[in-house]
Design a protein around this motif. Structure first.
Motif, PDB file in Angstrom:
ATOM      1  N   ILE A  63     -19.039   8.016   6.369  1.00 55.61           N
ATOM      2  CA  ILE A  63     -19.705   7.250   5.314  1.00 55.61           C
ATOM      3  C   ILE A  63     -18.715   6.977   4.185  1.00 55.61           C
ATOM      4  CG2 ILE A  63     -21.584   7.259   3.619  1.00 55.61           C
ATOM      5  CD1 ILE A  63     -23.071   9.153   5.662  1.00 55.61           C
ATOM      6  N   GLU A  64     -17.951   7.999   3.793  1.00 54.53           N
ATOM      7  CA  GLU A  64     -16.944   7.813   2.752  1.00 54.53           C
ATOM      8  C   GLU A  64     -15.889   6.797   3.194  1.00 54.53           C
ATOM      9  OE1 GLU A  64     -17.274  12.314   0.880  1.00 54.53           O
ATOM     10  OE2 GLU A  64     -15.726  11.889   2.373  1.00 54.53           O
ATOM     11  N   PHE A  65     -15.524   6.852   4.463  1.00 52.48           N
ATOM     12  CA  PHE A  65     -14.527   5.950   5.018  1.00 52.48           C
ATOM     13  C   PHE A  65     -14.988   4.495   4.914  1.00 52.48           C
ATOM     14  CE2 PHE A  65     -11.656   4.416   8.387  1.00 52.48           C
ATOM     15  CZ  PHE A  65     -10.500   5.113   8.057  1.00 52.48           C
ATOM     16  N   THR A  86     -19.387   8.039  -3.916  1.00 51.77           N
ATOM     17  CA  THR A  86     -19.756   7.348  -2.680  1.00 51.77           C
ATOM     18  C   THR A  86     -21.083   6.616  -2.842  1.00 51.77           C
ATOM     19  OG1 THR A  86     -18.506   8.911  -1.362  1.00 51.77           O
ATOM     20  CG2 THR A  86     -20.233   7.674  -0.222  1.00 51.77           C
ATOM     21  N   LEU A  87     -22.072   7.279  -3.419  1.00 50.57           N
ATOM     22  CA  LEU A  87     -23.372   6.622  -3.593  1.00 50.57           C
ATOM     23  C   LEU A  87     -23.265   5.436  -4.550  1.00 50.57           C
ATOM     24  CD1 LEU A  87     -25.754   9.709  -3.695  1.00 50.57           C
ATOM     25  CD2 LEU A  87     -25.474   8.047  -1.842  1.00 50.57           C
ATOM     26  N   GLY A  88     -22.469   5.585  -5.598  1.00 52.44           N
ATOM     27  CA  GLY A  88     -22.243   4.469  -6.514  1.00 52.44           C
ATOM     28  C   GLY A  88     -21.552   3.307  -5.824  1.00 52.44           C
ATOM     29  N   ALA A  89     -20.597   3.625  -4.948  1.00 50.06           N
ATOM     30  CA  ALA A  89     -19.899   2.576  -4.193  1.00 50.06           C
ATOM     31  C   ALA A  89     -20.850   1.873  -3.235  1.00 50.06           C
ATOM     32  CB  ALA A  89     -18.718   3.171  -3.436  1.00 50.06           C
ATOM     33  N   LEU A  90     -21.698   2.648  -2.569  1.00 46.64           N
ATOM     34  CA  LEU A  90     -22.684   2.038  -1.666  1.00 46.64           C
ATOM     35  C   LEU A  90     -23.588   1.084  -2.436  1.00 46.64           C
ATOM     36  CD1 LEU A  90     -23.733   5.074   0.563  1.00 46.64           C
ATOM     37  CD2 LEU A  90     -22.497   3.030   1.308  1.00 46.64           C
TER      38      LEU A  90
END
Length: 116
Positions: A63-65, A86-90
């Motif tokens: 997911i991070e990738f 990661t959640l902010g990026a998503l």
């Protein structure tokens, strides 16, 4: 990075063109794909592919990738994607229309579940 905040900010500004400069072209994406396949082979050799929460198939790392590759690919044109979490990026990828809502929701739910 620890130390002087002003120096840290200057450093981040100087490296930004190297991270977000031209984005990723086909050769860059091929190289990332090759590196990921190598990592997957290493995990598979350890017989951990299906049970390793961080590194296994569908794990946190995957997911991070996805987030990081998309951030590097599109972050030069869309500064809003330069999220640390990661959640902010998503969320930023979804808002920019680069990640369909269904995929965003599935990845975000899986990330929270696996982190817990």
């Amino acid at each position: 990075m620890a130390g002087d905040k002003r120096l840290g900010r200057r450093f981040l500004e100087r490296v930004r063109p190297f991270v977000y400069g031209r984005g990723l072209g086909a050769s860059g994406l091929d190289e990332i794909r090759r590196v990921k396949q190598q990592i997957d082979r290493t995990i598979a050799q350890r017989a951990e592919s299906h049970r390793h929460v961080k590194l296994g198939i569908g794990g946190i790392r995957e997911i991070e990738f996805v987030c990081q590759v998309m951030q590097v690919r599109f972050g030069g044109r869309h500064p809003a994607l330069r999220e640390r979490s990661t959640l902010g990026a998503l969320d930023a990828l979804r808002r920019k229309g680069l990640l369909p809502v269904e995929e965003h929701d599935a990845l975000a739910r899986a990330y929270v579940f696996l982190r817990d």
